[in-house]
Design a protein around this motif. Structure first.
Motif, mmCIF file in Angstrom:
data_model
loop_
_atom_site.group_PDB
_atom_site.id
_atom_site.type_symbol
_atom_site.label_atom_id
_atom_site.label_comp_id
_atom_site.label_asym_id
_atom_site.label_seq_id
_atom_site.Cartn_x
_atom_site.Cartn_y
_atom_site.Cartn_z
ATOM 1 N N HIS A 154 14.343 6.815 18.450
ATOM 2 C CA HIS A 154 13.131 7.543 18.097
ATOM 3 C C HIS A 154 12.652 7.154 16.693
ATOM 4 C CE1 HIS A 154 10.169 10.686 18.197
ATOM 5 N NE2 HIS A 154 10.506 10.981 16.954
ATOM 6 N N SER A 155 11.372 6.824 16.584
ATOM 7 C CA SER A 155 10.781 6.502 15.286
ATOM 8 C C SER A 155 9.277 6.711 15.391
ATOM 9 C CB SER A 155 11.100 5.046 14.934
ATOM 10 O OG SER A 155 10.374 4.669 13.786
ATOM 11 N N VAL A 156 8.677 7.378 14.411
ATOM 12 C CA VAL A 156 7.256 7.725 14.523
ATOM 13 C C VAL A 156 6.336 6.592 14.099
ATOM 14 C CG1 VAL A 156 7.652 10.188 14.199
ATOM 15 C CG2 VAL A 156 7.080 8.771 12.220
ATOM 16 N N SER A 157 6.841 5.692 13.268
ATOM 17 C CA SER A 157 5.914 4.704 12.716
ATOM 18 C C SER A 157 6.523 3.317 12.644
ATOM 19 C CB SER A 157 5.474 5.140 11.315
ATOM 20 O OG SER A 157 4.673 4.127 10.732
ATOM 21 N N PHE A 158 5.702 2.355 12.992
ATOM 22 C CA PHE A 158 6.062 0.945 12.815
ATOM 23 C C PHE A 158 6.466 0.676 11.366
ATOM 24 C CE2 PHE A 158 4.227 -3.166 11.381
ATOM 25 C CZ PHE A 158 5.084 -4.024 12.045
ATOM 26 N N LEU A 159 5.877 1.424 10.427
ATOM 27 C CA LEU A 159 6.155 1.171 9.008
ATOM 28 C C LEU A 159 7.602 1.492 8.635
ATOM 29 C CD1 LEU A 159 2.851 2.428 7.321
ATOM 30 C CD2 LEU A 159 3.500 0.113 7.984
ATOM 31 N N ASN B 87 -3.363 3.529 -0.606
ATOM 32 C CA ASN B 87 -4.754 3.965 -0.737
ATOM 33 C C ASN B 87 -4.873 5.359 -0.108
ATOM 34 O OD1 ASN B 87 -7.462 4.476 -0.461
ATOM 35 N ND2 ASN B 87 -8.000 2.415 0.267
ATOM 36 N N PRO B 88 -5.001 6.427 -0.925
ATOM 37 C CA PRO B 88 -4.960 7.787 -0.369
ATOM 38 C C PRO B 88 -6.147 8.122 0.519
ATOM 39 C CG PRO B 88 -5.577 7.823 -2.697
ATOM 40 C CD PRO B 88 -5.239 6.397 -2.371
ATOM 41 N N LYS B 89 -7.185 7.241 0.506
ATOM 42 C CA LYS B 89 -8.359 7.523 1.327
ATOM 43 C C LYS B 89 -8.133 7.140 2.795
ATOM 44 C CE LYS B 89 -10.493 5.225 -2.077
ATOM 45 N NZ LYS B 89 -11.447 4.296 -2.664
ATOM 46 N N MET B 90 -7.087 6.370 3.054
ATOM 47 C CA MET B 90 -6.889 5.861 4.407
ATOM 48 C C MET B 90 -6.009 6.794 5.236
ATOM 49 S SD MET B 90 -8.726 3.233 4.711
ATOM 50 C CE MET B 90 -9.910 4.030 3.660
ATOM 51 N N GLU B 91 -6.389 6.956 6.505
ATOM 52 C CA GLU B 91 -5.679 7.890 7.391
ATOM 53 C C GLU B 91 -4.924 7.187 8.522
ATOM 54 O OE1 GLU B 91 -5.636 11.262 7.312
ATOM 55 O OE2 GLU B 91 -7.130 11.706 5.767
ATOM 56 N N ARG C 24 -11.785 -14.850 -0.304
ATOM 57 C CA ARG C 24 -11.506 -13.777 0.663
ATOM 58 C C ARG C 24 -10.009 -13.578 0.903
ATOM 59 N NH1 ARG C 24 -13.280 -13.949 5.791
ATOM 60 N NH2 ARG C 24 -13.844 -16.136 5.865
ATOM 61 N N GLU C 25 -9.177 -14.424 0.263
ATOM 62 C CA GLU C 25 -7.736 -14.357 0.542
ATOM 63 C C GLU C 25 -7.085 -13.152 -0.130
ATOM 64 O OE1 GLU C 25 -5.495 -18.008 1.005
ATOM 65 O OE2 GLU C 25 -4.129 -17.294 -0.540
ATOM 66 N N ILE C 26 -6.277 -12.418 0.614
ATOM 67 C CA ILE C 26 -5.530 -11.276 0.079
ATOM 68 C C ILE C 26 -4.104 -11.703 -0.250
ATOM 69 C CG2 ILE C 26 -4.623 -8.968 0.640
ATOM 70 C CD1 ILE C 26 -7.158 -8.699 2.477
ATOM 71 N N GLU C 27 -3.481 -12.438 0.654
ATOM 72 C CA GLU C 27 -2.154 -12.990 0.359
ATOM 73 C C GLU C 27 -1.884 -14.182 1.266
ATOM 74 O OE1 GLU C 27 0.556 -9.560 1.607
ATOM 75 O OE2 GLU C 27 1.359 -11.209 2.799
ATOM 76 N N ARG C 28 -0.915 -14.973 0.864
ATOM 77 C CA ARG C 28 -0.458 -16.065 1.723
ATOM 78 C C ARG C 28 1.050 -16.144 1.650
ATOM 79 N NH1 ARG C 28 -2.341 -21.880 0.115
ATOM 80 N NH2 ARG C 28 -4.425 -20.955 0.175
ATOM 81 N N THR D 187 6.412 -9.143 9.751
ATOM 82 C CA THR D 187 6.785 -8.761 8.389
ATOM 83 C C THR D 187 5.530 -8.671 7.512
ATOM 84 O OG1 THR D 187 8.890 -9.866 8.724
ATOM 85 C CG2 THR D 187 8.301 -9.394 6.447
ATOM 86 N N THR D 188 4.564 -9.554 7.785
ATOM 87 C CA THR D 188 3.283 -9.504 7.058
ATOM 88 C C THR D 188 2.529 -8.219 7.400
ATOM 89 O OG1 THR D 188 3.186 -11.917 7.069
ATOM 90 C CG2 THR D 188 1.124 -10.753 6.629
ATOM 91 N N TYR D 189 2.469 -7.845 8.693
ATOM 92 C CA TYR D 189 1.825 -6.575 9.082
ATOM 93 C C TYR D 189 2.473 -5.424 8.295
ATOM 94 C CZ TYR D 189 0.318 -8.437 13.750
ATOM 95 O OH TYR D 189 -0.214 -9.115 14.812
ATOM 96 N N HIS D 190 3.809 -5.448 8.299
ATOM 97 C CA HIS D 190 4.596 -4.368 7.688
ATOM 98 C C HIS D 190 4.264 -4.245 6.199
ATOM 99 C CE1 HIS D 190 8.516 -2.480 6.490
ATOM 100 N NE2 HIS D 190 8.291 -1.812 7.593
ATOM 101 N N ARG D 191 4.211 -5.395 5.537
ATOM 102 C CA ARG D 191 3.922 -5.419 4.096
ATOM 103 C C ARG D 191 2.495 -4.925 3.832
ATOM 104 N NH1 ARG D 191 5.801 -10.367 3.353
ATOM 105 N NH2 ARG D 191 3.785 -11.354 3.639
ATOM 106 N N ARG D 192 1.529 -5.385 4.628
ATOM 107 C CA ARG D 192 0.147 -4.939 4.458
ATOM 108 C C ARG D 192 0.037 -3.438 4.725
ATOM 109 N NH1 ARG D 192 -1.991 -6.326 1.155
ATOM 110 N NH2 ARG D 192 -3.958 -5.479 1.895
ATOM 111 N N GLY D 193 0.773 -2.967 5.723
ATOM 112 C CA GLY D 193 0.744 -1.537 6.057
ATOM 113 C C GLY D 193 1.197 -0.689 4.876
ATOM 114 N N TRP D 194 2.311 -1.058 4.242
ATOM 115 C CA TRP D 194 2.818 -0.282 3.093
ATOM 116 C C TRP D 194 1.866 -0.385 1.915
ATOM 117 C CZ3 TRP D 194 6.006 3.602 3.002
ATOM 118 C CH2 TRP D 194 6.914 3.746 4.057
ATOM 119 N N SER D 195 1.212 -1.547 1.769
ATOM 120 C CA SER D 195 0.260 -1.705 0.681
ATOM 121 C C SER D 195 -0.951 -0.786 0.894
ATOM 122 C CB SER D 195 -0.156 -3.177 0.606
ATOM 123 O OG SER D 195 -1.248 -3.330 -0.233
ATOM 124 N N ILE D 196 -1.467 -0.727 2.127
ATOM 125 C CA ILE D 196 -2.646 0.104 2.420
ATOM 126 C C ILE D 196 -2.297 1.593 2.333
ATOM 127 C CG2 ILE D 196 -4.249 0.749 4.285
ATOM 128 C CD1 ILE D 196 -4.299 -2.278 4.974
#
Ligand SMILES: [Zn+2]
Ligand SMILES: [Zn+2]
Length: 336
Positions: free
Chosen positions: A239-244, A141-145, A57-61, A129-138
């Motif tokens: 001002h910034s619209v996204s955590f990413l 995926n063009p299906k995600m909004e 189930r591991e995605i990254e470590r 930094t892990t959230y940030h990296r996962r966010g850019w990875s997701i």
């Protein structure tokens, strides 16, 4: 006289129950000792403690080699699954989309009984930094909004496990709640030529009475229209619209202010349960400039009930200004 207050960004109303307001120290959790005292450093039955990893189930470590400090795993009981495409159906009355999305668990730290207030700021920075990296990875995926990053901590937060964890859910739709906020931000920008969130943050910094703490990049304050005791926002001062879009120095500054705020809650209110959420723009709208991202922290020190469910409006039994003053004045041990 009780007051109804409105949050200009969200348009949410709250009743500040001044007549029966409780003193901030009435919300200290005296019944349960802090998790670090109740729980062992390592629990052989905990699925997230070292030794119990499920590699499938591991995605990254992180780091890649040697003992891990942070792991990201697919949720064992996911709210949404990654298989297939979102398929929409609508028969005129019933609208449905197949539940395609991401549901990941971030194991914040190997030690079972820790919480962010007791971790080093550098450890929190690595989680962000892990959230940030996962966010850019997701985002690829063009299906995600929309991605929601959140933490449920403690028995009153909805958390079922004690290990320090965060979660992210990526959705194939933009929730109505977020659409509504974009519309309000757009309306304010059209009317005033400014971002309502920037205006709110600057006003709080100017007044100071609800500020908890601030650094070069962020301001933490109890909301004027706080929906519950100690309900607070941590907002980027620019001002910034996204955590990413956060840069490494901003993630570092966010880790520092989160550490400070969560220590104040921990030592001031005796390790209260809380929810922490990153509110950020939809993935396909990070180039539109209306929203302003922020982190909300909601200590779960009072219970909502029928009136809240019936009106969508809360009754806050604590004065936001008194809550902020209490958190500013918390006596804390030095950081080791
Ligand atoms: Zn554990
Ligand atoms: Zn702004």
């Amino acid at each position: 006289m009780p007051e109804l207050r409105q949050n200009l960004a969200t348009k949410e109303w709250v009743i500040i129950a001044t007549e029966r307001a409780k003193r901030p120290d009435n919300f200290i959790d005296l019944d349960t000792p802090p998790t670090v005292e109740r729980e062992p450093q390592h629990d052989p039955h905990c699925p997230f403690c070292p030794g119990n990893e499920e590699p499938a189930r591991e995605i990254e470590r992180w780091p890649d080699d040697g003992p891990w400090q942070i792991r990201v795993v697919r949720n064992k009981y996911p709210a949404l699954t990654q298989n297939g495409d979102p398929v929409r159906t609508f028969d005129g009355v019933h609208r449905c989309i197949t539940g395609v999305g991401h549901h990941e668990v971030v194991v914040d730290h190997p030690q079972h009984n820790l919480t962010w207030a007791l971790m080093a700021p550098e450890d929190i920075e690595q989680v962000l930094t892990t959230y940030h990296r996962r966010g850019w990875s997701i985002l690829e995926n063009p299906k995600m909004e929309q991605i929601i990053f959140f933490k449920n901590r403690g028995p009153h937060s909805g958390a079922s496990l004690k290990h320090p964890l965060s979660q992210l859910i990526a959705l194939p739709v933009v929730p109505n709640y977020i659409r509504h906020r974009i519309e309000e931000a757009r309306r304010y920008s059209d009317d005033h030529g400014q971002c309502i969130y920037c205006v709110m943050a600057q006003d709080e910094l100017n007044r100071g009475e609800r500020i908890i703490c601030a650094n070069d990049h962020f301001a933490a304050f109890v909301l004027y229209a706080a929906l519950s005791p100690f309900h607070l926002w941590i907002m980027p001062r620019e001002h910034s619209v996204s955590f990413l879009y956060s840069q490494p120095d901003q993630l570092k500054a966010l880790a520092q202010i989160l550490h400070d705020v969560l220590r104040r809650l921990y030592y001031g209110l005796n390790d209260p349960s809380f929810n922490l959420i990153i509110h950020s723009a939809p993935l396909k709208e990070i180039s539109n400039n209306y929203l302003h991202w922020y982190v909300s922290v909601i200590p779960r020190v009072s219970r909502s009930a029928g009136f809240e469910l019936g009106s969508g409006m809360f009754i806050n039994p604590a004065l936001p200004e008194a809550s902020a003053e209490f958190l500013r004045d918390v006596k804390m041990p030095d950081v080791p």
